[in-house]
Enzyme design. Structure first.
Site, PDB file in Angstrom:
ATOM      1  N   SER A  88      63.739  23.750  57.135  1.00  0.00           N
ATOM      2  CA  SER A  88      62.863  24.549  56.271  1.00  0.00           C
ATOM      3  C   SER A  88      62.570  25.953  56.807  1.00  0.00           C
ATOM      4  O   SER A  88      62.580  26.193  58.009  1.00  0.00           O
ATOM      5  CB  SER A  88      61.542  23.807  56.058  1.00  0.00           C
ATOM      6  OG  SER A  88      60.919  23.552  57.300  1.00  0.00           O
ATOM      7  N   GLN A  90      59.956  28.233  57.914  1.00  0.00           N
ATOM      8  CA  GLN A  90      58.701  27.771  58.500  1.00  0.00           C
ATOM      9  C   GLN A  90      58.199  28.750  59.549  1.00  0.00           C
ATOM     10  O   GLN A  90      58.904  29.679  59.961  1.00  0.00           O
ATOM     11  CB  GLN A  90      58.914  26.392  59.141  1.00  0.00           C
ATOM     12  CG  GLN A  90      59.987  26.387  60.221  1.00  0.00           C
ATOM     13  CD  GLN A  90      60.206  25.005  60.820  1.00  0.00           C
ATOM     14  OE1 GLN A  90      59.899  24.789  61.985  1.00  0.00           O
ATOM     15  NE2 GLN A  90      60.737  24.062  60.035  1.00  0.00           N
ATOM     16  N   HIS A  92      55.066  28.519  63.010  1.00  0.00           N
ATOM     17  CA  HIS A  92      54.115  27.658  63.724  1.00  0.00           C
ATOM     18  C   HIS A  92      52.845  28.445  64.022  1.00  0.00           C
ATOM     19  O   HIS A  92      52.902  29.623  64.384  1.00  0.00           O
ATOM     20  CB  HIS A  92      54.745  27.132  65.012  1.00  0.00           C
ATOM     21  CG  HIS A  92      56.039  26.420  64.771  1.00  0.00           C
ATOM     22  ND1 HIS A  92      56.135  25.279  64.008  1.00  0.00           N
ATOM     23  CD2 HIS A  92      57.304  26.734  65.143  1.00  0.00           C
ATOM     24  CE1 HIS A  92      57.408  24.901  63.945  1.00  0.00           C
ATOM     25  NE2 HIS A  92      58.133  25.763  64.610  1.00  0.00           N
ATOM     26  N   LYS A 115      52.550  26.004  68.797  1.00  0.00           N
ATOM     27  CA  LYS A 115      53.892  25.447  68.967  1.00  0.00           C
ATOM     28  C   LYS A 115      54.945  26.556  69.112  1.00  0.00           C
ATOM     29  O   LYS A 115      55.879  26.631  68.314  1.00  0.00           O
ATOM     30  CB  LYS A 115      54.227  24.550  67.775  1.00  0.00           C
ATOM     31  CG  LYS A 115      55.433  23.640  68.004  1.00  0.00           C
ATOM     32  CD  LYS A 115      55.855  22.978  66.703  1.00  0.00           C
ATOM     33  CE  LYS A 115      57.110  22.153  66.880  1.00  0.00           C
ATOM     34  NZ  LYS A 115      57.687  21.739  65.603  1.00  0.00           N
ATOM     35  N   GLU A 117      58.305  28.008  70.428  1.00  0.00           N
ATOM     36  CA  GLU A 117      59.495  27.204  70.752  1.00  0.00           C
ATOM     37  C   GLU A 117      60.688  28.092  71.053  1.00  0.00           C
ATOM     38  O   GLU A 117      60.743  29.265  70.667  1.00  0.00           O
ATOM     39  CB  GLU A 117      59.809  26.223  69.621  1.00  0.00           C
ATOM     40  CG  GLU A 117      60.095  26.832  68.279  1.00  0.00           C
ATOM     41  CD  GLU A 117      60.179  25.783  67.153  1.00  0.00           C
ATOM     42  OE1 GLU A 117      59.618  24.687  67.294  1.00  0.00           O
ATOM     43  OE2 GLU A 117      60.814  26.102  66.128  1.00  0.00           O
ATOM     44  N   HIS A 256      61.063  31.474  60.510  1.00  0.00           N
ATOM     45  CA  HIS A 256      62.412  31.115  60.962  1.00  0.00           C
ATOM     46  C   HIS A 256      62.922  29.890  60.209  1.00  0.00           C
ATOM     47  O   HIS A 256      62.153  29.189  59.541  1.00  0.00           O
ATOM     48  CB  HIS A 256      62.421  30.845  62.472  1.00  0.00           C
ATOM     49  CG  HIS A 256      61.536  29.711  62.898  1.00  0.00           C
ATOM     50  ND1 HIS A 256      60.180  29.867  63.099  1.00  0.00           N
ATOM     51  CD2 HIS A 256      61.786  28.397  63.150  1.00  0.00           C
ATOM     52  CE1 HIS A 256      59.654  28.715  63.478  1.00  0.00           C
ATOM     53  NE2 HIS A 256      60.603  27.798  63.500  1.00  0.00           N
ATOM     54  N   ARG A 275      55.306  25.163  56.293  1.00  0.00           N
ATOM     55  CA  ARG A 275      56.590  25.331  55.590  1.00  0.00           C
ATOM     56  C   ARG A 275      56.401  26.041  54.256  1.00  0.00           C
ATOM     57  O   ARG A 275      55.352  25.948  53.644  1.00  0.00           O
ATOM     58  CB  ARG A 275      57.239  23.968  55.332  1.00  0.00           C
ATOM     59  CG  ARG A 275      57.555  23.170  56.574  1.00  0.00           C
ATOM     60  CD  ARG A 275      58.163  21.811  56.250  1.00  0.00           C
ATOM     61  NE  ARG A 275      58.391  21.041  57.452  1.00  0.00           N
ATOM     62  CZ  ARG A 275      57.480  20.277  58.041  1.00  0.00           C
ATOM     63  NH1 ARG A 275      56.270  20.179  57.508  1.00  0.00           N
ATOM     64  NH2 ARG A 275      57.764  19.610  59.142  1.00  0.00           N
ATOM     65  N   LYS A 281      59.528  18.534  52.048  1.00  0.00           N
ATOM     66  CA  LYS A 281      58.255  18.184  52.687  1.00  0.00           C
ATOM     67  C   LYS A 281      57.112  19.046  52.137  1.00  0.00           C
ATOM     68  O   LYS A 281      57.321  19.952  51.342  1.00  0.00           O
ATOM     69  CB  LYS A 281      58.370  18.379  54.204  1.00  0.00           C
ATOM     70  CG  LYS A 281      59.340  17.402  54.872  1.00  0.00           C
ATOM     71  CD  LYS A 281      59.388  17.640  56.362  1.00  0.00           C
ATOM     72  CE  LYS A 281      60.359  16.687  57.053  1.00  0.00           C
ATOM     73  NZ  LYS A 281      60.484  16.985  58.494  1.00  0.00           N
TER      74      LYS A 281
END
Length: 401
Positions: A88, A90, A92, A115, A117, A256, A275, A281
Site C-alpha cells: 500500500s 502508506q 508511519h 515506526k 524503517e 512510500h 494507508r 486494508k
C-alpha cells in the site's frame, strides 16, 4: 508466490521440514519480539518458547543503555520481505501521532510507537519513496490530463506558482494537490483511470513507448488494484529501483510503497501504518494527508558506511536511536570470521553461505545455513567458521546508542 519468493527459499533452506506450497504467498519473515510475531526459540534446552519471553527474563542481554532507554524491550523488528504484488501507499506516524492514533483507534493502530524503517535490497527492488521535485510533478500534470483533471486547475496553478517561492508555500501547494487527488470521488477516479489505461494500452499496442509517463507500471498497478486511487501516486512520488545492497530510509511521515522485489527491512518495534491506496486494508486518507512531510527531494538512496575495524562490514546507521543494520560480505577464502561485539542485543540472518557459530559462553556450537537466524546478546563474542569455502552474506540488526 511459492518457491520463487526469497522468504520461502530462506524458510525451506533453514527448516528441512518446511513444505513450500507453490500456490501460497510467502511475503514476510519476522525476526524479533513484537507481540504480533514473537520469534520462536528452536533450542529445546531453553525453557522459554519465544524470544520476547527469554528477553523478559534475561534483561542484561539487551545491553545496559538499550535496556534503560527502551524499558527492557528489544527496540527493533527485523524482517525479510518478498513483494510480488505492490504494497500500500502508506506512511508511519511519529511518536506523538502514534500515541494519539492508538488511543483513538487501537483496532487500526495497535501500539503507541513510531515506526521509522529501512529497506536494504536483496534482489532488484522497486519502490516509491518521498515526494518528487515539483518540476517533475508539473511535467506529469501536462503529460497526463487524467491526473490533472483529478487535481483540478486551481490546485495545479497554485503548485506552478509556488515554484519561485519559499519551501513553506511549495509544501502547502503540494499538500493541496495531493489532498485533492486522494479525496477525489471514487466514481471519478475510476473513470479517469480507465481513460488513462485505455490511452496507454492503445499507444503500447501501436508500438509507442509510454515510459515518459510510466505506462508499463501504471498498467501493472491497475491490473493489481483496478480503479484504485493509489495508481496515480506514481506521478507524485519518487520511483526508486535499488540494486542488491542499496537502501532507502523511511523516516516518520514519508509517503512510500514497496512495488516489487526482495529486501531486508528493519524498523522500530511497531506495527502502525497509515494507508491511503493500493490496498484492501483500512484506509485513513484524512490522517495521511494531514501528517505527511511535503518536502520534495530527489535523492532518497541511503548509503552505508564501511567499517574502520572490519573490511567486510558495511553499516547502515539511520538518524534514529531504535536500530542500525549491518551487512557482512565475507569471501569464502576466510576460514573464520569474528562478528563485531556491540553493546546491544542483535539478530543475525544468514542470506548466503554455511557456518558454525560458537561463543565462549555457549556449551556447543550452532550450525547455521541460508535462512538461519541467531540472537546475540550484548557484548557477546561470536565466531563463525565457514563450513564450505563459499562467500558469506549476513545481515544483522542491532541498536547502537
Amino acid at each position: 508466490m511459492g518457491s520463487s519468493s526469497e522468504v520461502a527459499q530462506l524458510l525451506a533452506s533453514s527448516d528441512p521440514g518446511a513444505a513450500i506450497s507453490e500456490d501460497k504467498p510467502y511475503a514476510e519473515l519476522w525476526m524479533g519480539s513484537h507481540p504480533r510475531g514473537d520469534a520462536k526459540i528452536l533450542d529445546d534446552r531453553i525453557s522459554q518458547k519465544t524470544l520476547g519471553q527469554w528477553i523478559a527474563e534475561n534483561q542484561d542481554c539487551l545491553g545496559s543503555k538499550v535496556k534503560d532507554m527502551f524499558h527492557g524491550k528489544l527496540p527493533f523488528l527485523f524482517k525479510v520481505l518478498s513483494v510480488e504484488t505492490a504494497l500500500s501507499i502508506q506512511a508511519h506516524p511519529n511518536k506523538e501521532l502514534a500515541e494519539k492514533l492508538h488511543l483513538q483507534a487501537p483496532q487500526h493502530y495497535p501500539d503507541a510507537n513510531h515506526k521509522p524503517e529501512m529497506a536494504v535490497a536483496l534482489t532488484s527492488f522497486q519502490g516509491l519513496c518521498g515526494f518528487r521535485p515539483v518540476e517533475e510533478i508539473l511535467t506529469f500534470l501536462t503529460k497526463v490530463p487524467e491526473f490533472q483533471f483529478l487535481i483540478g486547475d486551481k490546485a495545479a496553478t497554485q503548485l506552478k506558482q509556488s515554484m519561485g517561492g519559499d519551501s513553506r508555500s511549495m509544501a502547502s501547494a503540494l499538500q493541496s494537490c495531493f489532498s485533492h487527488l486522494m479525496k477525489s470521488e471514487k466514481k471519478v477516479v475510476v473513470e479517469q483511470l480507465n481513460l488513462l489505461v485505455k490511452r496507454i494500452s492503445q499507444q503500447v499496442a501501436a508500438g509507442n513507448n509510454m515510459e515518459d509517463i510510466y505506462g508499463e507500471l501504471l498498467l501493472q498497478l491497475h491490473q493489481q488494484y483496478p480503479g484504485d486511487i493509489g495508481c496515480f501516486a506514481i506521478y507524485f512520488l519518487n520511483l526508486l529501483t535499488l540494486k542488491p545492497g542499496e537502501a532507502m530510509f523511511l523516516e516518520a511521515n514519508v509517503p512510500h510503497a514497496y512495488l516489487k522485489g526482495d529486501c531486508v527491512e528493519c524498523m522500530a518495534c511497531s506495527d502502525n501504518t497509515v494507508r491511503a491506496g493500493l490496498t484492501p486494508k483500512f484506509i485513513d486518507v484524512p490522517t495521511l494527508c494531514e501528517m505527511l512531510s511535503y518536502t520534495p527531494s530527489k535523492d532518497r538512496l541511503f548509503l552505508p558506511a564501511r567499517s574502520q575495524e572490519d573490511p567486510y562490514l558495511y553499516i547502515y546507521d539511520p538518524p534514529v536511536p531504535d536500530f542500525t543494520v549491518m551487512k557482512m560480505q565475507v569471501p569464502g577464502s576466510v576460514a573464520e570470521y569474528n562478528v563485531l561485539a556491540v553493546d546491544s542485543a542483535s539478530i543475525l540472518l544468514v542470506v548466503q553461505g554455511r557456518v558454525t557459530a560458537s561463543t565462549p559462553t555457549a556449551q556447543t556450537s550452532i550450525p547455521l545455513q541460508r535462512g538461519g537466524v541467531l540472537f546475540i546478546g550484548a557484548n557477546e563474542r561470536v565466531s563463525l567458521k565457514l563450513a564450505v569455502p563459499s562467500d558469506l552474506l549476513l545481515f544483522r540488526a542491532c541498536c547502537l546508542l
